[in-house]
Write a protein that holds these residues in place. Structure first.
Motif, short mmCIF file in Angstrom:
data_model
loop_
_atom_site.label_atom_id
_atom_site.label_comp_id
_atom_site.label_asym_id
_atom_site.label_seq_id
_atom_site.Cartn_x
_atom_site.Cartn_y
_atom_site.Cartn_z
N ALA A 60 -4.39 12.04 -8.25
CA ALA A 60 -5.27 10.94 -7.88
C ALA A 60 -5.38 9.93 -9.01
N SER A 61 -5.42 8.67 -8.64
CA SER A 61 -5.57 7.59 -9.60
C SER A 61 -6.64 6.64 -9.07
N ALA A 62 -7.67 6.42 -9.88
CA ALA A 62 -8.78 5.58 -9.42
C ALA A 62 -8.33 4.15 -9.17
N SER B 286 -6.41 3.87 -5.90
CA SER B 286 -7.31 4.01 -4.76
C SER B 286 -8.16 2.76 -4.57
N ALA C 89 1.58 4.38 -3.28
CA ALA C 89 1.34 5.82 -3.13
C ALA C 89 1.95 6.57 -4.30
N TYR D 7 -15.98 7.11 -2.45
CA TYR D 7 -14.81 7.57 -3.20
C TYR D 7 -15.14 7.76 -4.67
N SER E 93 0.84 -1.21 0.00
CA SER E 93 0.00 0.00 0.00
C SER E 93 0.87 1.25 0.00
N VAL F 130 -5.94 0.05 -3.07
CA VAL F 130 -5.65 0.29 -1.66
C VAL F 130 -6.89 0.00 -0.81
N ILE F 131 -8.08 0.34 -1.30
CA ILE F 131 -9.31 0.03 -0.58
C ILE F 131 -9.50 -1.49 -0.48
N LEU G 211 -15.82 2.61 -0.88
CA LEU G 211 -15.55 2.62 -2.32
C LEU G 211 -16.58 3.45 -3.08
#
Length: 100
Positions: free
Chosen positions: A46-48, A51, A36, A98, A32, A54-55, A95
């Motif tokens: 930001a990158s979907a 993210s 980053a 987000y 994780s 990581v979720i 999710l």
């Protein structure tokens, strides 16, 4: 006279399972951190997919912590299913928030 404590196979197996869970949790934490965007040479944005990854890793980590370190893996099936349902609802909610 004292006798040496004996270890049973189930105790050794449980200890080994907890150690393996700890190693996997540590690896997920490092993965994780590695995902980053600050580690790239360019500007962090930001990158979907990062993210979402990581979720998903957060879901796996929380499930492992509940199963192995809160002893839910030896609990009744209804409790295992309830915690899995709660985790799925929680992380799916995160999710959706987000992505919305």
């Amino acid at each position: 006279m004292t006798t040496a404590p004996t270890t049973t196979a189930s105790t050794e197996h449980a200890s080994r399972a907890i150690t393996c869970a700890w190693v996997v949790l540590s690896a997920i934490t490092v993965a994780s951190w590695w995902l980053a965007p600050d580690h790239s040479a360019g500007v962090a944005k930001a990158s979907a997919w990062i993210s979402i990854t990581v979720i998903a890793l957060g879901f796996i980590k929380s499930r492992m912590i509940i199963r192995y370190f809160m002893e839910v893996r030896t609990a009744p099936q209804w409790l295992r299913l309830a915690t899995d349902g709660w985790l799925a609802t929680l992380w799916l909610g995160v999710l959706v928030i987000y992505l919305y």
